[in-house]
Design an enzyme around this catalytic site. Sequence first.
Site, short mmCIF file in Angstrom:
data_model
loop_
_atom_site.label_atom_id
_atom_site.label_comp_id
_atom_site.label_asym_id
_atom_site.label_seq_id
_atom_site.Cartn_x
_atom_site.Cartn_y
_atom_site.Cartn_z
N ASN A 72 30.84 11.51 70.09
CA ASN A 72 31.78 10.41 70.28
C ASN A 72 31.10 9.13 70.76
O ASN A 72 31.53 8.02 70.45
CB ASN A 72 32.87 10.82 71.28
CG ASN A 72 33.77 11.91 70.74
OD1 ASN A 72 33.69 12.28 69.57
ND2 ASN A 72 34.62 12.44 71.60
N GLU A 173 33.10 12.46 63.61
CA GLU A 173 34.50 12.85 63.86
C GLU A 173 35.51 11.71 63.63
O GLU A 173 36.45 11.52 64.40
CB GLU A 173 34.65 13.40 65.28
CG GLU A 173 33.95 14.74 65.46
CD GLU A 173 34.23 15.42 66.79
OE1 GLU A 173 34.89 14.80 67.67
OE2 GLU A 173 33.80 16.57 66.97
N GLU A 292 28.07 20.63 65.12
CA GLU A 292 28.54 20.89 66.49
C GLU A 292 29.18 22.27 66.50
O GLU A 292 30.13 22.51 65.76
CB GLU A 292 29.54 19.85 66.97
CG GLU A 292 28.94 18.50 67.32
CD GLU A 292 29.95 17.57 68.00
OE1 GLU A 292 30.82 18.07 68.76
OE2 GLU A 292 29.88 16.36 67.75
#
Length: 512
Positions: A72, A173, A292
Amino acid sequence: MTNARLTVDRDFVVGPVPRRLFGSFVEHMGRCVYTGIYEPGHPTADEHGYRGDVLALTREMGVSIVRYPGGNFVSGYHWEDGIGPVDERPRRIDGAWHTIETNAFGLHEFAGWAKEAGVEVMEAINLGTRGLEEARALVEYANHPGGTAWSDLRIKNGAKDPFGIKVWNLGNELDGPWQIGHKTADEYGRLANETAKAMKLVDPSIELVAVGSSGRKMPTFGEWEHTVLSHAYDEVDYISLHAYYQEHDGDALSFLACANDMDSFIESVIATADAVKAKRHSNKSIQLSFDEWNVWYQQRGDAGDQLHVLEKQQWREHPRLIEDEYNVTDAVVVGTLLNSLLRHGDRVTIANQAQLVNVIAPIRSEEGGPAWRQTIFWPFARMAELASGNILRVASSGDRFETAQYGDAAVVDASVTYDAERGRVAVFLANRGLDEDADLTVALRGFTASEVTRAEVLAIPDGGDRFTANTEDRQDAVGLVKLEHAAIADGELRATLPPLSWAVIEIAVAVA
């Protein structure tokens, strides 16, 4: 006692073991970078500030490739902030983790650390708040030999030789509403395609990973992959997958069977990618980057809640975030997730356990203090060491158990590799039974097995239980010990696996 029978055949090959399967992840989050891999002034630190104890554990773990700098974090990151004289770098707010980023550690520092660790760099670019121009500039800065503005700036900043980064993530993401710069599949797919083309004009040799779904339960899962690849299929090489698992409400059996979900996730993404391939009449297959994955207790007060209180904290540098403490059960589950990745190694050719140090990590460290191996370190380290040559298909029969979340599962989970050069078969095993030994037989077709050369097991230690963990005070409470009951009999491997255990057995073989 439960029973399991496995059969492998020398000629039934999935594919070669991809070395990038044993990857990790370093994000500017919590204490992964600062006081994790980088701590100037630590007793083991070198002249660059790299912690020597963490470097040694990274090498021991066998990590092959490391994704950096997020996560992120990357969706709001300016890579230029992390180059040039350290005392001139700007301090920034990191909105992803509600922290202050000093930028004392950036691209040059990570490239230097990766060289010391002996790992390949997998660089992520910001496609949240930034785009094509910044991405191609970063490729030029990192990979062009010299004679241009960006490459000459790299040389001025102390790196005469290019970093030569081959693998690049096109964002992170971006299907998730939590992501800075969240996009629809169409928005992202078109941006990824155009960015990929621009990056490859700078360096045609690079490999590109398009953002897939942040999890199998995302409402856009499947449609996201199909749309993104419909835009970017010709330009990208991989599509990403992310998955985290934890034990919910004491449902240990479902937790122990979560590799069923990983298997299904992988196979669904393969099917979607191949559907796009068929529609486009393409000869190219998209590979998968499971960049991930791990056990992560997102709904446990001492770990997951740390994320929820971030908004109420004052802005701080590298606070403690999701520093999960892993027990025996977690290690067995991580072993099954590694088995799932290896069983699909013909298409999952990159994987990154998240993260390397402190943040949901196999390695823990304390500022000014020690570094140690968590329980989940061991399955990764042994598989990275011994999984070589070709992956063999495994036919399995035997006892199974029912779960509330993932259907029924085999009590014994396995993956197998064969290294012809070394004359070795390696069998990676998990006994998911909570209370009973597992009686195991492995038929080795096409081989003449001579002896067991190594047999190790991670199990509940004497005086412990399934929740026993390695801590700063008891760093070796859980580890690998000799598996006593493993031998060759009548040309087959026979072994007894303790309850709730992960094991590796290496066998010397000749071609029959």
